[in-house]
Design a protein around this motif. Structure first.
Motif, short mmCIF file in Angstrom:
data_model
loop_
_atom_site.label_atom_id
_atom_site.label_comp_id
_atom_site.label_asym_id
_atom_site.label_seq_id
_atom_site.Cartn_x
_atom_site.Cartn_y
_atom_site.Cartn_z
N ILE A 5 0.84 -1.19 0.00
CA ILE A 5 0.00 0.00 0.00
C ILE A 5 0.87 1.24 0.00
O ILE A 5 0.69 2.14 -0.79
CB ILE A 5 -0.93 -0.01 1.23
N GLU A 6 1.84 1.24 0.88
CA GLU A 6 2.68 2.41 1.09
C GLU A 6 3.57 2.66 -0.12
O GLU A 6 4.33 1.78 -0.54
CB GLU A 6 3.54 2.18 2.33
N LEU A 7 3.46 3.85 -0.70
CA LEU A 7 4.26 4.22 -1.86
C LEU A 7 5.71 4.40 -1.42
O LEU A 7 6.00 5.19 -0.52
CB LEU A 7 3.73 5.54 -2.45
N ARG A 8 6.59 3.63 -2.01
CA ARG A 8 8.01 3.79 -1.69
C ARG A 8 8.52 4.97 -2.48
O ARG A 8 8.62 4.92 -3.70
CB ARG A 8 8.79 2.52 -2.04
N ASP A 9 8.83 6.04 -1.77
CA ASP A 9 9.26 7.27 -2.40
C ASP A 9 10.38 7.85 -1.55
O ASP A 9 10.51 7.51 -0.39
CB ASP A 9 8.07 8.25 -2.45
N GLY A 10 11.16 8.71 -2.12
CA GLY A 10 12.22 9.35 -1.35
C GLY A 10 13.56 8.69 -1.58
O GLY A 10 13.76 7.96 -2.55
N ASP A 28 5.72 -3.64 -7.21
CA ASP A 28 6.09 -3.74 -5.79
C ASP A 28 6.30 -2.37 -5.17
O ASP A 28 6.74 -2.26 -4.04
CB ASP A 28 7.40 -4.53 -5.65
N LYS A 29 5.98 -1.31 -5.90
CA LYS A 29 6.27 0.04 -5.44
C LYS A 29 5.26 0.57 -4.44
O LYS A 29 5.57 1.41 -3.62
CB LYS A 29 6.34 0.99 -6.64
N GLY A 30 4.04 0.11 -4.48
CA GLY A 30 2.98 0.68 -3.66
C GLY A 30 2.19 1.67 -4.48
O GLY A 30 2.53 1.96 -5.63
N PHE A 31 1.11 2.20 -3.88
CA PHE A 31 0.26 3.07 -4.69
C PHE A 31 -0.38 4.22 -3.94
O PHE A 31 -1.06 5.03 -4.54
CB PHE A 31 -0.83 2.26 -5.40
N LEU A 32 -0.18 4.33 -2.64
CA LEU A 32 -0.77 5.44 -1.89
C LEU A 32 0.31 6.23 -1.18
O LEU A 32 1.28 5.67 -0.67
CB LEU A 32 -1.77 4.93 -0.84
N SER A 33 0.11 7.54 -1.11
CA SER A 33 1.09 8.39 -0.41
C SER A 33 0.71 8.49 1.06
O SER A 33 0.50 9.57 1.59
CB SER A 33 1.15 9.78 -1.07
N MET A 34 0.57 7.33 1.68
CA MET A 34 0.30 7.25 3.11
C MET A 34 0.87 5.93 3.61
O MET A 34 1.10 5.01 2.83
CB MET A 34 -1.19 7.34 3.42
N THR A 35 1.11 5.86 4.90
CA THR A 35 1.65 4.64 5.48
C THR A 35 0.55 3.58 5.56
O THR A 35 -0.65 3.90 5.47
CB THR A 35 2.19 4.88 6.89
N THR A 36 0.95 2.36 5.76
CA THR A 36 -0.02 1.27 5.91
C THR A 36 -0.89 1.52 7.14
O THR A 36 -2.10 1.30 7.10
CB THR A 36 0.71 -0.08 6.02
N ALA A 37 -0.30 2.02 8.22
CA ALA A 37 -1.08 2.32 9.44
C ALA A 37 -2.12 3.41 9.17
O ALA A 37 -3.26 3.31 9.63
CB ALA A 37 -0.14 2.73 10.58
N GLU A 38 -1.73 4.45 8.41
CA GLU A 38 -2.70 5.50 8.06
C GLU A 38 -3.82 4.94 7.21
O GLU A 38 -4.99 5.27 7.40
CB GLU A 38 -2.00 6.64 7.31
N TYR A 39 -3.48 4.07 6.27
CA TYR A 39 -4.49 3.46 5.41
C TYR A 39 -5.48 2.63 6.23
O TYR A 39 -6.68 2.74 6.05
CB TYR A 39 -3.81 2.58 4.34
#
Length: 122
Positions: A5-10, A28-39
């Motif tokens: 879920i968590e977008l690997r960015d940075g 495998d990159k993820g798709f949301l600009s939020m952490t898994t806990a936030e999701y």
């Protein structure tokens, strides 16, 4: 297997796509600009909003997620409640869907009028 879920960015993140090597999912990159806990917190809050017996105040940590997504709580709940009716083949902001439609694809995606109206101010 689910995609992350968590977008690997940075720093150290893969730019562009990050194909899954096993073929279980597209990326495998993820798709949301939020952490898994936030999701998970957002999913829990959404479920409570859709059940009239469990509604409560919006927790302080949820409000910034809506700001980041560029959407209001009301529109988010309307989308969650009526997702199948609002989106047919693809889901997204109307302009993004229109860009796909005009990018040379032969198939044109249908966006119901109520979806355009709901998301007009996003």
């Amino acid at each position: 297997h689910f995609a992350p879920i968590e977008l690997r960015d940075g720093p150290g993140a893969t730019t562009g796509t990050c194909p899954n090597l096993t073929g279980d999912r597209c990326s495998d990159k993820g798709f949301l600009s939020m952490t898994t806990a936030e999701y998970l917190s957002l999913v829990d809050w959404t479920a409570r909003q859709l059940d009239p017996k469990k509604r409560g105040a919006t927790p302080g940590h949820i409000a910034p997620l809506f700001e980041r997504l560029g959407i209001t709580e009301d529109i988010w709940c309307e989308i969650a409640r009526n997702f199948r009716r609002l989106f047919s083949v693809v889901a997204g902001q109307p302009q993004a869907i229109e860009n796909q439609r005009s990018s040379g694809r032969r198939r044109r995606y249908y966006v119901p009028p109520q979806t355009l109206e709901l998301m007009a101010n996003i």
